[in-house]
Scaffold this motif. Structure first.
Motif, PDB file in Angstrom:
ATOM      1  N   GLN A  97       0.736  -1.005  -0.164  1.00 22.50           N
ATOM      2  CA  GLN A  97       0.011  -0.087   0.047  1.00 22.50           C
ATOM      3  C   GLN A  97       0.849   1.139   0.131  1.00 22.50           C
ATOM      4  O   GLN A  97       2.050   1.300   0.717  1.00 22.50           O
ATOM      5  CB  GLN A  97      -1.025   0.061   1.311  1.00 22.50           C
ATOM      6  CG  GLN A  97      -1.831   0.934   1.290  1.00 22.50           C
ATOM      7  CD  GLN A  97      -2.668   1.470   2.541  1.00 22.50           C
ATOM      8  OE1 GLN A  97      -2.303   0.397   3.575  1.00 22.50           O
ATOM      9  NE2 GLN A  97      -3.546   2.227   2.719  1.00 22.50           N
ATOM     10  N   ILE A 103       1.544   4.765   1.328  1.00 21.47           N
ATOM     11  CA  ILE A 103       1.062   5.455   2.536  1.00 21.47           C
ATOM     12  C   ILE A 103       1.572   6.736   2.217  1.00 21.47           C
ATOM     13  O   ILE A 103       2.664   7.145   2.130  1.00 21.47           O
ATOM     14  CB  ILE A 103       1.821   4.827   3.678  1.00 21.47           C
ATOM     15  CG1 ILE A 103       1.216   3.339   3.944  1.00 21.47           C
ATOM     16  CG2 ILE A 103       1.398   5.677   5.007  1.00 21.47           C
ATOM     17  CD1 ILE A 103       1.799   2.459   5.089  1.00 21.47           C
ATOM     18  N   ASN A 104       0.654   7.808   2.356  1.00 15.42           N
ATOM     19  CA  ASN A 104       0.889   9.336   2.159  1.00 15.42           C
ATOM     20  C   ASN A 104      -0.239   9.964   3.190  1.00 15.42           C
ATOM     21  O   ASN A 104      -0.548   9.368   4.109  1.00 15.42           O
ATOM     22  CB  ASN A 104       0.793   9.657   0.837  1.00 15.42           C
ATOM     23  CG  ASN A 104      -0.724   9.239   0.114  1.00 15.42           C
ATOM     24  OD1 ASN A 104      -1.497   9.117   0.881  1.00 15.42           O
ATOM     25  ND2 ASN A 104      -0.753   9.055  -0.901  1.00 15.42           N
ATOM     26  N   GLU A 164      -2.650  11.697   2.867  1.00 11.14           N
ATOM     27  CA  GLU A 164      -4.206  11.111   2.616  1.00 11.14           C
ATOM     28  C   GLU A 164      -4.450  10.047   3.367  1.00 11.14           C
ATOM     29  O   GLU A 164      -5.731   9.799   3.807  1.00 11.14           O
ATOM     30  CB  GLU A 164      -4.243  11.260   1.024  1.00 11.14           C
ATOM     31  CG  GLU A 164      -6.004  11.293   0.664  1.00 11.14           C
ATOM     32  CD  GLU A 164      -6.738  12.469   1.176  1.00 11.14           C
ATOM     33  OE1 GLU A 164      -7.806  12.238   1.650  1.00 11.14           O
ATOM     34  OE2 GLU A 164      -6.104  13.561   1.280  1.00 11.14           O
ATOM     35  N   THR A 165      -3.580   8.813   3.192  1.00 10.27           N
ATOM     36  CA  THR A 165      -3.942   7.801   3.873  1.00 10.27           C
ATOM     37  C   THR A 165      -4.168   8.014   5.592  1.00 10.27           C
ATOM     38  O   THR A 165      -5.002   7.410   6.046  1.00 10.27           O
ATOM     39  CB  THR A 165      -2.626   6.732   3.779  1.00 10.27           C
ATOM     40  OG1 THR A 165      -2.378   6.715   2.241  1.00 10.27           O
ATOM     41  CG2 THR A 165      -2.859   5.240   4.289  1.00 10.27           C
ATOM     42  N   PHE A 166      -3.079   8.731   6.238  1.00  6.16           N
ATOM     43  CA  PHE A 166      -3.308   9.029   7.512  1.00  6.16           C
ATOM     44  C   PHE A 166      -4.661   9.960   7.779  1.00  6.16           C
ATOM     45  O   PHE A 166      -5.236   9.628   8.794  1.00  6.16           O
ATOM     46  CB  PHE A 166      -2.015   9.795   7.955  1.00  6.16           C
ATOM     47  CG  PHE A 166      -0.948   9.052   7.899  1.00  6.16           C
ATOM     48  CD1 PHE A 166      -0.748   7.887   8.468  1.00  6.16           C
ATOM     49  CD2 PHE A 166       0.334   9.565   7.189  1.00  6.16           C
ATOM     50  CE1 PHE A 166       0.443   7.165   8.395  1.00  6.16           C
ATOM     51  CE2 PHE A 166       1.281   8.774   7.139  1.00  6.16           C
ATOM     52  CZ  PHE A 166       1.582   7.536   7.579  1.00  6.16           C
ATOM     53  N   LYS A 223      -7.416   9.855   5.994  1.00  4.84           N
ATOM     54  CA  LYS A 223      -8.760   9.287   5.878  1.00  4.84           C
ATOM     55  C   LYS A 223      -8.774   8.128   7.170  1.00  4.84           C
ATOM     56  O   LYS A 223      -9.890   8.179   7.631  1.00  4.84           O
ATOM     57  CB  LYS A 223      -8.546   8.327   4.672  1.00  4.84           C
ATOM     58  CG  LYS A 223      -9.728   7.351   4.403  1.00  4.84           C
ATOM     59  CD  LYS A 223      -9.496   6.342   3.146  1.00  4.84           C
ATOM     60  CE  LYS A 223     -10.607   5.804   2.939  1.00  4.84           C
ATOM     61  NZ  LYS A 223     -10.661   4.702   1.577  1.00  4.84           N
ATOM     62  N   LYS A 224      -7.645   7.517   7.609  1.00  9.41           N
ATOM     63  CA  LYS A 224      -7.761   6.836   8.981  1.00  9.41           C
ATOM     64  C   LYS A 224      -8.247   7.433  10.011  1.00  9.41           C
ATOM     65  O   LYS A 224      -8.961   7.019  11.158  1.00  9.41           O
ATOM     66  CB  LYS A 224      -6.531   6.017   9.163  1.00  9.41           C
ATOM     67  CG  LYS A 224      -6.437   5.135  10.376  1.00  9.41           C
ATOM     68  CD  LYS A 224      -7.523   4.293  10.454  1.00  9.41           C
ATOM     69  CE  LYS A 224      -7.387   3.178   9.313  1.00  9.41           C
ATOM     70  NZ  LYS A 224      -8.721   2.048   9.537  1.00  9.41           N
ATOM     71  N   HIS A 236      -0.408   4.882  12.578  1.00 10.87           N
ATOM     72  CA  HIS A 236       0.295   4.549  11.692  1.00 10.87           C
ATOM     73  C   HIS A 236      -0.044   3.088  11.779  1.00 10.87           C
ATOM     74  O   HIS A 236       0.361   2.493  10.624  1.00 10.87           O
ATOM     75  CB  HIS A 236       1.808   4.772  12.013  1.00 10.87           C
ATOM     76  CG  HIS A 236       2.551   5.091  10.763  1.00 10.87           C
ATOM     77  ND1 HIS A 236       2.670   4.232   9.636  1.00 10.87           N
ATOM     78  CD2 HIS A 236       3.997   5.774  10.505  1.00 10.87           C
ATOM     79  CE1 HIS A 236       3.429   4.292   9.060  1.00 10.87           C
ATOM     80  NE2 HIS A 236       4.407   5.406   9.305  1.00 10.87           N
ATOM     81  N   VAL A 244      -2.731   1.779   9.550  1.00 17.02           N
ATOM     82  CA  VAL A 244      -2.650   2.002   7.996  1.00 17.02           C
ATOM     83  C   VAL A 244      -1.549   0.990   7.464  1.00 17.02           C
ATOM     84  O   VAL A 244      -1.378   0.767   6.305  1.00 17.02           O
ATOM     85  CB  VAL A 244      -2.426   3.357   7.623  1.00 17.02           C
ATOM     86  CG1 VAL A 244      -3.648   4.222   8.092  1.00 17.02           C
ATOM     87  CG2 VAL A 244      -1.217   3.933   8.045  1.00 17.02           C
ATOM     88  N   CYS A 294       2.599  11.256   9.464  1.00 13.95           N
ATOM     89  CA  CYS A 294       1.356  11.122  10.327  1.00 13.95           C
ATOM     90  C   CYS A 294       1.333  12.078  11.331  1.00 13.95           C
ATOM     91  O   CYS A 294       0.085  12.595  11.519  1.00 13.95           O
ATOM     92  CB  CYS A 294       1.567   9.727  11.022  1.00 13.95           C
ATOM     93  SG  CYS A 294       0.210   9.176  11.921  1.00 13.95           S
TER      94      CYS A 294
END
Length: 234
Positions: A152, A154-155, A157-159, A161-162, A186, A189, A202
């Motif tokens: 995956q 991880i950027n 936007e990933t953090f 969204k979570k 962290h 994700v 993050c």
């Protein structure tokens, strides 16, 4: 299971393969035992000469060990994690399982269901990079089918969204605030702990999502780190 999750080529192979010829590629079989006390079982098998080669950790708790003796791999997993993470009922299903690895868990489960297996647990993601599902063989013995997921990306936007998911879950539960820790986010994700973690990113996201009323409960000396904890008011 919906056919849309399985490539057409795999569905065709599964329905048209010759008797005795398996179109799927399975490898690295092992036995998993469901146990009440992980450390007691680990110590027992180490006394038999098994050597620890892998430990799975979920939310800071060790839930699964793999040990090897003369090339034979034995997995031991807590009954509690088996119930909570995978939706299985050890003791009701059986006290152990066969594990086989493949390239595509969803396709393999579909293939097995068309060839006499019964579904125990739908394919699902767990840990940082695995996808597993369970079926029963014709005699009711559980078989875990597992593959590695594509890595995956991880950027920021990933953090974000979570964190939004955590907030929404707390809001739905009727909470007025939620305390969020950077290390937990962290880990959820993926990619932490590891040497290639994105903890600084993050933390930057967590700070950027603060409202004037939110509180920093703890900040590491340099401001960014796994122990950063912020209380967000919902």
């Amino acid at each position: 299971m919906p056919n849309s999750t399985v490539p057409i080529s795999v569905r065709c192979m599964a329905s048209s393969h010759k008797r005795g010829v398996c179109p799927m590629q399975f490898r690295a079989p092992q036995i998993n035992l469901y146990v009440e006390n992980l450390e007691v079982s680990k110590a027992f098998y180490e006394r038999l000469g098994f050597q620890l080669t892998f430990t799975a950790v979920i939310e800071g708790q060790e839930v699964h060990h793999e040990l090897v003796l003369d090339g034979f791999k034995l997995g031991i997993a807590t009954k509690e994690s088996t119930r909570e993470v995978h939706g299985l009922t050890p003791g009701s299903n059986a006290g152990c399982e066969i594990v086989v690895w493949t390239e595509d868990t969803d396709a393999a489960i579909h293939y097995l269901l068309e060839n006499g297996a019964t579904l125990l647990s739908e394919p699902h993601d767990f840990l940082h990079n695995l996808r597993s599902g369970w079926v029963k063989d014709p005699d009711g013995n559980p078989i875990q089918i597992v593959c590695k997921r594509a890595q995956q990306v991880i950027n920021s936007e990933t953090f974000k969204k979570k964190i939004e998911e955590i907030m929404e879950e707390a809001r739905s539960a009727g909470k007025e605030s939620v305390d969020i820790c950077a290390g937990d986010v962290h880990s959820m994700v993926g990619g932490y702990p590891s040497s290639n973690h994105r903890m600084a990113s993050c933390c930057e996201v967590m700070y950027s999502m603060q409202k004037p009323t939110d509180e920093v409960l703890y900040a590491p000396p340099k401001g960014k780190g796994a122990t950063l904890r912020i209380r967000y008011y919902l």
